[in-house]
Design a protein around this motif. Structure first.
Motif, short mmCIF file in Angstrom:
data_model
loop_
_atom_site.label_atom_id
_atom_site.label_comp_id
_atom_site.label_asym_id
_atom_site.label_seq_id
_atom_site.Cartn_x
_atom_site.Cartn_y
_atom_site.Cartn_z
N UNK A 102 34.32 38.61 36.97
CA UNK A 102 33.51 37.85 37.87
C UNK A 102 34.01 38.52 39.30
N UNK A 103 35.21 38.64 39.37
CA UNK A 103 35.79 39.43 40.64
C UNK A 103 35.43 40.73 40.60
N UNK A 104 35.14 41.49 39.62
CA UNK A 104 34.99 42.86 39.72
C UNK A 104 33.40 42.85 40.17
N UNK A 105 32.49 42.09 39.57
CA UNK A 105 31.21 42.08 39.92
C UNK A 105 30.83 41.59 41.49
N UNK A 106 31.95 40.71 41.91
CA UNK A 106 31.90 40.52 43.51
C UNK A 106 32.09 41.75 44.06
N UNK A 107 32.96 42.35 43.73
CA UNK A 107 33.50 43.67 44.34
C UNK A 107 32.25 44.65 44.62
N UNK A 108 31.84 44.83 43.45
CA UNK A 108 30.41 45.73 43.36
C UNK A 108 29.18 45.37 44.20
N UNK A 109 29.06 44.05 44.10
CA UNK A 109 27.99 43.34 44.79
C UNK A 109 28.42 43.79 46.57
N UNK A 110 29.65 43.41 46.87
CA UNK A 110 30.05 43.72 48.33
C UNK A 110 29.76 45.03 48.70
N UNK A 111 30.31 45.84 47.66
CA UNK A 111 29.99 47.45 48.12
C UNK A 111 28.43 47.67 48.41
N UNK A 112 27.66 47.14 47.49
CA UNK A 112 26.28 47.37 47.48
C UNK A 112 25.71 46.94 48.89
N UNK A 113 26.06 45.67 49.33
CA UNK A 113 25.58 45.02 50.54
C UNK A 113 26.21 45.90 51.90
N UNK A 114 27.46 46.28 51.46
CA UNK A 114 27.81 47.13 52.92
C UNK A 114 27.39 48.45 52.71
N UNK A 115 27.04 48.85 51.61
CA UNK A 115 26.50 50.29 51.64
C UNK A 115 25.17 50.33 52.39
N UNK A 116 24.38 49.12 52.15
CA UNK A 116 22.98 49.06 52.69
C UNK A 116 23.10 49.15 54.36
N UNK A 117 24.17 48.52 54.67
CA UNK A 117 24.39 48.50 56.13
C UNK A 117 24.50 49.67 56.71
N UNK A 118 25.46 50.67 55.71
CA UNK A 118 25.91 51.97 56.13
C UNK A 118 24.73 52.77 56.20
N UNK A 119 23.81 52.74 55.24
CA UNK A 119 22.71 53.44 55.38
C UNK A 119 21.83 53.39 56.59
N UNK A 120 21.72 51.93 57.00
CA UNK A 120 21.06 51.53 57.91
C UNK A 120 21.68 52.02 59.52
N UNK A 121 23.11 52.04 59.36
CA UNK A 121 23.69 52.46 60.41
C UNK A 121 23.53 54.12 60.75
N UNK A 122 23.59 54.77 59.51
CA UNK A 122 23.27 56.44 59.39
C UNK A 122 21.98 56.74 60.00
N UNK A 123 21.02 55.81 59.95
CA UNK A 123 19.59 56.12 60.31
C UNK A 123 19.48 55.64 61.71
#
Lengths: 151, 151
Positions: A102-123
């Motif tokens: 559960x903790x591992x999945x929460x971590x990967x979900x957090x990365x997914x969410x932050x990386x979406x913001x990263x892609x938006x910032x990149x644009x």
């Protein structure tokens, strides 16, 4: 009965990691896949880091492309951590990946969410926006590496 | 003078493979990057192949996602074949990658073009469209593997 409940819970937790279509023929294929996806992600995250830290000049196009790739790659590795993929001499994954799913999945979900913001910032083409999003994404990398990856 | 022309020509040919921003700290980093990108591409191309060949049921969502990933990954490996990356014991790349650079570039361009069509076919949700695009893309894989990859 207890064992059955545990197995059912584990199967349910790993449903996100191993849909039928994402299965691998052999555990080593899954390990290679997750390592490859993380490696490509790491290369592009490193390129962003070099710009964010002023080691190379900021290039808006390269930043946008790399940030988008990080977001794309961030979705992939987790399917490669399914049951039976914990015994591999090439892997640095700690057993906690499988005992604290559960903790591992929460971590990967957090990365997914932050990386979406990263892609938006990149644009945006704005280095300050990229710096902020890079920092937040880097924290999610570090949190999972500290908890789940052997040195 | 002849040597200078050759070097200039080589530098020009590899401009596509190694823009300043795509450089790697060490040749082995480039090799790992290209192998990782090709491995992720191969996994998703293999998933499409399993559906196209009737080994697993057609799943339109998985097909669309995998085809899109193939198109994304198809752009990446070539930056990892820059000068100095031809001597690596883990690499299966033949010396022809570096001695026949124009042919190698034409092959990677062809893959990029076909994989864009593959991604478009994936989005249609039509298995026959996918089969056609998959076959055309597979031909570009095979052509380059035959010419540039050791068995």
């Amino acid at each position: 009965m207890k064992a059955f409940v545990c197995i059912a819970a584990a199967a349910s937790l790993f449903a996100w990691a191993a849909p039928a279509s994402a299965q691998f023929a052999k555990p080593e294929d899954a390990v290679k896949y997750r390592q490859s996806a993380l490696s490509v992600m790491g290369t592009h995250f490193g390129r962003l880091g070099a710009m964010v830290n002023g080691k190379v000049p900021f290039d808006a196009k390269v930043a946008a492309d790399s940030a988008e790739l990080v977001a794309t790659m961030a979705k992939l590795p987790w399917a490669g951590f399914g049951p039976g993929t914990d015994k591999d001499s090439r892997s640095k994954a700690m057993s906690e990946v499988w005992t604290e799913q559960a903790k591992f999945k929460a971590g990967s979900d957090k990365l997914a969410a932050e990386s979406v913001k990263l892609a938006a910032a990149g644009k945006t083409g704005n280095l300050d926006a990229l710096k902020t999003a890079f920092g937040a994404t880097a924290e999610t990398c570090k949190a999972c590496h500290d908890a789940f990856r052997n040195k």
